[in-house]
Each structure stands twice: as structure tokens, then as C-alpha cells.
Scaffold this active site. Structure first.
Site, short mmCIF file in Angstrom:
data_model
loop_
_atom_site.label_atom_id
_atom_site.label_comp_id
_atom_site.label_asym_id
_atom_site.label_seq_id
_atom_site.Cartn_x
_atom_site.Cartn_y
_atom_site.Cartn_z
N VAL A 18 0.83 -1.21 0.00
CA VAL A 18 0.00 0.00 0.00
C VAL A 18 0.87 1.26 0.00
O VAL A 18 0.61 2.22 -0.73
CB VAL A 18 -0.98 -0.01 1.20
CG1 VAL A 18 -1.92 1.19 1.13
CG2 VAL A 18 -1.78 -1.30 1.24
N LYS A 100 -7.25 -2.05 8.86
CA LYS A 100 -8.62 -2.36 9.27
C LYS A 100 -8.70 -3.10 10.59
O LYS A 100 -9.62 -2.91 11.37
CB LYS A 100 -9.38 -3.11 8.18
CG LYS A 100 -8.63 -4.26 7.49
CD LYS A 100 -7.89 -3.82 6.25
CE LYS A 100 -6.75 -4.74 5.94
NZ LYS A 100 -6.84 -5.36 4.67
N VAL A 127 -11.32 -0.39 3.66
CA VAL A 127 -12.51 -1.17 3.30
C VAL A 127 -12.71 -1.19 1.79
O VAL A 127 -12.90 -0.14 1.17
CB VAL A 127 -13.78 -0.59 3.97
CG1 VAL A 127 -14.97 -1.50 3.71
CG2 VAL A 127 -13.58 -0.40 5.46
N GLY A 129 -10.70 -1.80 -0.73
CA GLY A 129 -9.64 -1.32 -1.63
C GLY A 129 -10.02 -0.01 -2.28
O GLY A 129 -10.22 1.01 -1.61
N LYS A 200 -13.67 -5.15 8.36
CA LYS A 200 -14.22 -4.18 7.41
C LYS A 200 -15.71 -3.95 7.67
O LYS A 200 -16.20 -2.83 7.56
CB LYS A 200 -13.98 -4.67 5.98
CG LYS A 200 -12.50 -4.62 5.59
CD LYS A 200 -12.18 -5.41 4.33
CE LYS A 200 -10.73 -5.24 3.91
NZ LYS A 200 -10.31 -6.17 2.86
N GLY A 298 -4.45 -4.77 -3.71
CA GLY A 298 -3.39 -4.47 -4.68
C GLY A 298 -2.83 -3.08 -4.45
O GLY A 298 -3.48 -2.21 -3.86
#
Ligand code: HSE
Length: 416
Positions: A18, A100, A127, A129, A200, A298
Site C-alpha cells: 500500500v 482495518k 474497506v 480497496g 471491514k 493491490g
């Protein structure tokens, strides 16, 4: 973007999937106008794609740097993330988080800290992506009651199920691919055990229904016991297995919360959500049902969601948790649901208030059942079922009837 101060400086914690995604976005969007003040990482030995001078190994180097306007906390260690986020909020700073697990475990305290110290915390990337679900619930649906929010919230589990279905991959190979592609958590049990979806769902529940609940209050089953036999069984009723998180309110304002593998028919949107894509259905009282889908895991998709929060926060946006003011909804896990169960031949079902328990099929390896049980009862026996490797999936009442008809030649045995 024009109203973002051009001299904004960002301190980034974490440079994994990320963190690199955010860095990439910041470099690519020329108008971002944000200077990366520093990136804090843990591992000094790990080879990095940026010069060593970009990195620091002490979070305090960033947290105490008064020239930093905003922080992005993008690390996987939930305890360390908690310590960074709480310190920033107590200093009245603005911070964006994608953790999360940490957020779901401490949400009431984090809301209070923002209130007490006037700091700002945003977490869209935590939450779904790239899907803008939190801001949609928080801002667009701030004043319309919702009946249901449900969907696929874990990209890794969906990737595994899709690869098993479409390419016949084994569960372990599909999981390995999800890890290699950077979709899975550092501890993939969080993904396949349903914990990540639960976390989430906690965040969704706070914005959609104004309730802060703990992860333990949500019924949780993952996909870690799924076998190709379950996918084949689903196919016989034109369905696919999906890991679905749902928050559903009945007319009495009772909220049911669960994360369960679900047999989704080809008539439903979620049937067509494949690989690491996530999809969420929102059921507002007046607007009518809506469905939103997009990449759920991703580097770039999640980096995009962090960037959306960074730019919104720099423009003064903060969450107000509008639904918490309307305290009519209460958690109630007594809702009865239809389920499919596959029990390995050497296991048996535990004592419970089973309704319509029907044995639909028996093979050398397993016995297949359908049944009805309240969510709360399933919570009570969930450890037993998981320990015996019994796979369960939610089905609809119509699917239960369909299954009874399809397998009637096998002389379905009604137990109660
Ligand atoms: N491990 C998570 C997933 C990453 O697979 O969905 C995105 O939250």
C-alpha cells in the site's frame, strides 16, 4: 485539488504494497503538490527502490516533525499502527490509515480521540480497496436510512475461490498466488478465516448504521475449509461460493451482522465478481438498491484510496459519523438463516436447535445437509464446526427448496 495547500508535507509509515502504491500515485499525479517528508519502515536490511535517505526507522522522527501536515499509516502490525495513530490524534494531527484490524478493534476510542483533540482520521483504503464505500455511506447516505449493506470485502478470498472455479487450482496454490500478488495480509489467516471481512464490516456498520460493535460480535466463517466439492455442489444450483459480509436491518430495527461463505446464484451481481475484485450492495430505504464494484486489493488501487483520503483531509474533510445520532438500531443475532453444510464423513453435527435439518447427499468422503439456524446459535457452535473442518455456506430459502428437489432421488432424510 486546487484547494490543497501546495506546501503540504506527508509522513508515510510503511512501504509495503500500500505504501508503495501511495508513493507511486503521488509521483504520478503531478498536481498532487505534496512533498514526501519521509517514510518510516521497520526492516533496515530489506532492499528498497528508493534512496536510503528517504527512510527513517524511528516513528518519532516523523511524528514529532512539526513541518509535516499529514500522516499516512500503512503498516501491517496492528499494535504499532494503534500507537502511531493514537499519538498523532492526541497531537491533533491528521492521519489516514489502512489498518482495518487496528481500526475495527479501537474504533470507539479513535472516534473519541478525534473529538477530544480535534484531529482527523480517515480510512477509506481499509474497506474494499479502491471502492469509495465509506465516504458513500458517511456522506451521501448520511441522512437516508439503509436496510442492508452487503458484499465481498476480501480480495484474497475471492481470488482463491475464483481461481479454484475457473482454473481448477488447488486451494493452497491459489492462496500462494494471492500472497505473491500482494493481495493477502502478512498473516493470510486473516483473509481466509474471514477476520479481515469482519473488521471491514465493523467499519461499514459504524457509518451505515451508527453502531460501533466489536469484531467478536459478528458471526464469522471463512473459506479455509472450502473444497472443490463445495464449488461443484454450488454449480448444481447455478451458484458460486462467495465470502459475503452482510449487515441487515429488519423492520423492527434489529441488525444482523455476519461474514459467511454464501452460495450466490447467477442472477446476483456477486456471482460475477471475480478475482481480487470486491463488490458491495447498498439498500437504501428510498433510493433503491445500488451496487458498486472495483479492485479490492493491490498496490495501486489501495494507494488510490489512500490518496483520495489524503487529498480530502487536506481540503478539510472529516467523518462526522452522522448515523450515531439516530440510535434506533440495535444488534440482534436471532435472525434465522438457511445454510448448506458439508461434514467430512468422520465428523458429526453438534447439538443445536436445528430446524428443517435435511441430509441431501452422502458420499464416501462427506455428508451434505441443509438446515435453518439462528445466527446466534451458529456463533455458539462455530468453533466446533471449524474444528471438525465442516464447511458451511448461507443459502436462500429458495435454494434450500431447489436443493431438496434436485437431490430428492437420493431420498433426503428429514431430521426434524
Ligand atoms: N488482504 C486484503 C484483501 C487486502 O485481500 O482484501 C485489502 O484490504
Amino acid at each position: 485539488m486546487s484547494n490543497i495547500q501546495s506546501n503540504s508535507r506527508i509522513g508515510i509509515f510503511g512501504f509495503g504494497c500500500v505504501g508503495q502504491g501511495l508513493y507511486d500515485v503521488l509521483q504520478t499525479i503531478e498536481q498532487a503538490g505534496i512533498e514526501v517528508a519521509g517514510i518510516c519502515v521497520k526492516d533496515k536490511e530489506k532492499p528498497r527502490s528508493l534512496p536510503a535517505s528517504t527512510f527513517t526507522y524511528n516513528p518519532q522522527d516523523l511524528l514529532q516533525d512539526e513541518s509535516i501536515t499529514i500522516f499516512a499509516e500503512l503498516i501491517s502490525d496492528a499494535d504499532e499502527a494503534y500507537s502511531i495513530v493514537t499519538q498523532a490524534l492526541k497531537a491533533g494531527k491528521t492521519i489516514v490509515s489502512a489498518n482495518k484490524k487496528m481500526l475495527a478493534s479501537h474504533l470507539p476510542e479513535l472516534i473519541e480521540l478525534q473529538h477530544n483533540y480535534n484531529g482527523t482520521l480517515l480510512y477509506e483504503a481499509a474497506v474494499g480497496g479502491s471502492i469509495p464505500i465509506i465516504r458513500t455511506l458517511e456522506s451521501y447516505y448520511s441522512s437516508e436510512p439503509l436496510q442492508q449493506v452487503s458484499g465481498i470485502l476480501n480480495g484474497s478470498s475471492n481470488f482463491i475461490l475464483s481461481k479454484m472455479e475457473s482454473e481448477g487450482l488447488s486451494y493452497s496454490l491459489a492462496l500462494q498466488q494471492a500472497q505473491e500478488l500482494g493481495f493477502a495480509e502478512t498473516d493470510p489467516t486473516l483473509d481466509v478465516g474471514g477476520f479481515d471481512s469482519v473488521n471491514k464490516l465493523c467499519l461499514i456498520t459504524a457509518h451505515a448504521f451508527g453502531l460501533t460493535i466489536t469484531p467478536e460480535q459478528i458471526l464469522r466463517f471463512g473459506i479455509d475449509t472450502v473444497r472443490k466439492e463445495d464449488l461443484e455442489f454450488a454449480k448444481t444450483i447455478n451458484a458460486r461460493v462467495r465470502l459475503v459480509a452482510s449487515a441487515e436491518v429488519n423492520p423492527e430495527d434489529e441488525l444482523s451482522l455476519r461474514v459467511l461463505p454464501t452460495l450466490v446464484t447467477d442472477q446476483k451481481e456477486l456471482y460475477h465478481v471475480t478475482n481480487e475484485t470486491n463488490g458491495v450492495t447498498i439498500d437504501p430505504v428510498f433510493a433503491g438498491q445500488q451496487f458498486i464494484k472495483g479492485l479490492g486489493a493491490g498496490s495501486r488501487p489501495t494507494g488510490s484510496a489512500v490518496w483520495a483520503d489524503v487529498s480530502a483531509a487536506l481540503s478539510g474533510y472529516r467523518y462526522s459519523y452522522p448515523k450515531t445520532a439516530v440510535k434506533t438500531i440495535a444488534l440482534n443475532q436471532d435472525k434465522k438463516i438457511d445454510i448448506y453444510l458439508r461434514c467430512p464423513a468422520d465428523s458429526s453435527l453438534p447439538e443445536a436447535n436445528w430446524e428443517n435439518l435435511v441430509k441431501v447427499q452422502e458420499t464416501g468422503e462427506a455428508i451434505y445437509f441443509t438446515a435453518i439456524l439462528p445466527v446466534s446459535e451458529l456463533q455458539n457452535i462455530s468453533s466446533y464446526l471449524a474444528g471438525k473442518q465442516i464447511f458451511i455456506a448461507e443459502i436462500t430459502a429458495e435454494q434450500a427448496m431447489d436443493i431438496a428437489l434436485k437431490f430428492s432421488e437420493n431420498e433426503a432424510v428429514v431430521y426434524s
